[in-house]
Design a protein around this motif. Structure first.
Motif, PDB file in Angstrom:
ATOM      1  N   SER A  29     -34.315   2.361   8.605  1.00  9.49           N
ATOM      2  CA  SER A  29     -34.400   1.658   9.877  1.00  9.49           C
ATOM      3  C   SER A  29     -35.815   1.748  10.432  1.00  9.49           C
ATOM      4  O   SER A  29     -36.576   2.647  10.074  1.00  9.49           O
ATOM      5  N   PRO A  30     -36.215   0.814  11.299  1.00 11.89           N
ATOM      6  CA  PRO A  30     -37.582   0.854  11.842  1.00 11.89           C
ATOM      7  C   PRO A  30     -37.900   2.164  12.558  1.00 11.89           C
ATOM      8  O   PRO A  30     -38.992   2.712  12.400  1.00 11.89           O
ATOM      9  N   LEU A  31     -36.946   2.681  13.334  1.00 14.14           N
ATOM     10  CA  LEU A  31     -37.193   3.938  14.044  1.00 14.14           C
ATOM     11  C   LEU A  31     -37.336   5.102  13.071  1.00 14.14           C
ATOM     12  O   LEU A  31     -38.215   5.953  13.225  1.00 14.14           O
ATOM     13  N   GLY A  32     -36.478   5.117  12.049  1.00 13.37           N
ATOM     14  CA  GLY A  32     -36.581   6.176  11.055  1.00 13.37           C
ATOM     15  C   GLY A  32     -37.874   6.101  10.262  1.00 13.37           C
ATOM     16  O   GLY A  32     -38.504   7.123   9.982  1.00 13.37           O
ATOM     17  N   SER A  33     -38.287   4.902   9.906  1.00 15.56           N
ATOM     18  CA  SER A  33     -39.550   4.744   9.173  1.00 15.56           C
ATOM     19  C   SER A  33     -40.734   5.183  10.022  1.00 15.56           C
ATOM     20  O   SER A  33     -41.658   5.847   9.522  1.00 15.56           O
ATOM     21  N   LEU A  34     -40.723   4.839  11.320  1.00 13.25           N
ATOM     22  CA  LEU A  34     -41.807   5.261  12.214  1.00 13.25           C
ATOM     23  C   LEU A  34     -41.848   6.770  12.341  1.00 13.25           C
ATOM     24  O   LEU A  34     -42.930   7.382  12.318  1.00 13.25           O
ATOM     25  N   PHE A  35     -40.681   7.393  12.448  1.00 11.96           N
ATOM     26  CA  PHE A  35     -40.630   8.848  12.556  1.00 11.96           C
ATOM     27  C   PHE A  35     -41.196   9.513  11.310  1.00 11.96           C
ATOM     28  O   PHE A  35     -41.975  10.473  11.391  1.00 11.96           O
ATOM     29  N   VAL A  36     -40.809   9.011  10.127  1.00  9.34           N
ATOM     30  CA  VAL A  36     -41.303   9.581   8.874  1.00  9.34           C
ATOM     31  C   VAL A  36     -42.809   9.417   8.757  1.00  9.34           C
ATOM     32  O   VAL A  36     -43.525  10.333   8.338  1.00  9.34           O
ATOM     33  N   ILE A  37     -43.333   8.258   9.160  1.00  9.01           N
ATOM     34  CA  ILE A  37     -44.781   8.016   9.083  1.00  9.01           C
ATOM     35  C   ILE A  37     -45.536   8.956  10.005  1.00  9.01           C
ATOM     36  O   ILE A  37     -46.561   9.547   9.623  1.00  9.01           O
ATOM     37  N   VAL A  38     -45.045   9.132  11.239  1.00 17.42           N
ATOM     38  CA  VAL A  38     -45.726  10.014  12.197  1.00 17.42           C
ATOM     39  C   VAL A  38     -45.723  11.454  11.704  1.00 17.42           C
ATOM     40  O   VAL A  38     -46.755  12.154  11.743  1.00 17.42           O
TER      41      VAL A  38
END
Length: 318
Positions: A29-38
């Motif tokens: 999901s977009p939120l999960g991908s953003l969290f992993v990237i950060v």
């Protein structure tokens, strides 16, 4: 009545996703991908700073922060040559012999518990005997024994043996100045956790597969070597990564059993000495620190696919 009952799950439209697919969907999901990237960026920044500092001259390190390397790239490799081979500043010799010592300690201290724990886990899971469950719980309970409390008794055992009154139970082993005490200490304290984890994995193997092998006349050793070991490769690799990283980064056990002997002292002992000798020579300290993480990184990335399979092995039935 039975037709209504059988149609009820289809009418509700709630089809549960397998665990692996649910995990993959949540992280996609977009939120999960953003969290992993950060998290990945925050986790990587210290390593990038360590590498940048290790490649800069002494004056640049003293004058500006490591991030200025992107604006004014002035990189050298002499820091690594000094740390590996020269030593310098009152420190004789470089890190290369200690890196070899770390490999000579970490590889056997990883292989020994894996071999012993895998055989013990298979025996406890598939070779039923009286007291096997009690023995398994006793092995599991040994995980609560802290390594720090056993260092001095182990040191006395390795150096002077064990005596009860005037009776010698274990003779003097004369292991000082060798790798054996470090191997034994790490192996003993890795066995309970390794046996527990591998037992949980091996016990979930299909029973039909084991029974078919027994019908074909395979012995326990044949089943263990030809069936169990290939199937539990992800679990073995997962534990091997953690055990190798633990032993490679260990300082306490190394100081206790090998710290006083330069011929067998690992890299962590030498890095502690460099920190006291070089003081503010950050370009040399960071070079030594980065050298200490290169081999663990290679081990992790080399076994990464097995590690991921081992993490997801228990998430899907069948």
């Amino acid at each position: 009545m039975s037709s209504q009952t059988s149609d009820q799950p289809a009418a509700s439209g709630a089809v549960p996703l397998p665990a692996a697919k649910a995990i993959r969907k949540s992280f996609s999901s977009p939120l999960g991908s953003l969290f992993v990237i950060v998290v990945t960026i925050l986790w990587t920044i210290p390593t990038v700073g360590l590498l940048a500092t290790s490649l800069r001259p002494k004056q640049d390190v003293a004058d500006s922060g490591w991030w200025s390397v992107f604006a004014h790239p002035n990189l050298i490799l002499s820091n690594y040559h000094t740390v590996l081979f020269d030593g310098g500043f009152g420190v004789s010799g470089g890190l290369m012999p200690y890196m070899v010592n770390s490999l000579a300690i970490s590889v056997p201290a990883t292989i020994f518990p894996l071999v012993l724990a895998s055989m013990a886990a298979y025996a406890l899971a598939w070779v039923r005997f009286r007291g096997s469950d009690t023995l398994f719980f006793l092995i599991f309970a040994l995980q609560v024994v802290p390594l720090q409390m056993a260092l001095i008794p182990l040191l006395q055992l390795f150096s002077g043996g064990a005596h009860l009154g005037g009776v010698t139970i274990i003779p003097q082993l004369n292991l000082s100045g060798t790798y054996a005490p470090v191997w034994l200490a790490h192996t003993m304290f890795a066995l309970p956790l390794a046996t527990f984890l591998l037992h949980n994995f091996i016990s979930q193997l299909p029973r039909d597969l084991m029974e078919a092998a027994v019908v074909d006349g395979a012995s326990h050793f044949k089943i263990f070597r030809s069936i169990v070991l290939p199937l539990c490769a992800p679990a073995l690799a997962s534990f091997a990564i953690f055990q190798f990283l633990w032993v490679w980064n260990d300082l306490l056990v190394a100081l206790t059993f090998a710290g006083g002997t330069p011929d067998v002292a690992p890299m962590t002992v030498r890095l502690a000495q460099l920190a006291g000798s070089f003081g503010g020579r950050w370009e040399l300290l960071t070079a030594g620190a980065f050298l200490s993480i290169i081999i663990p990184l290679l081990v992790f990335f080399g076994l990464q696919r097995y590690f991921v399979r081992g993490l997801l092995a228990g998430s899907v039935k069948g």
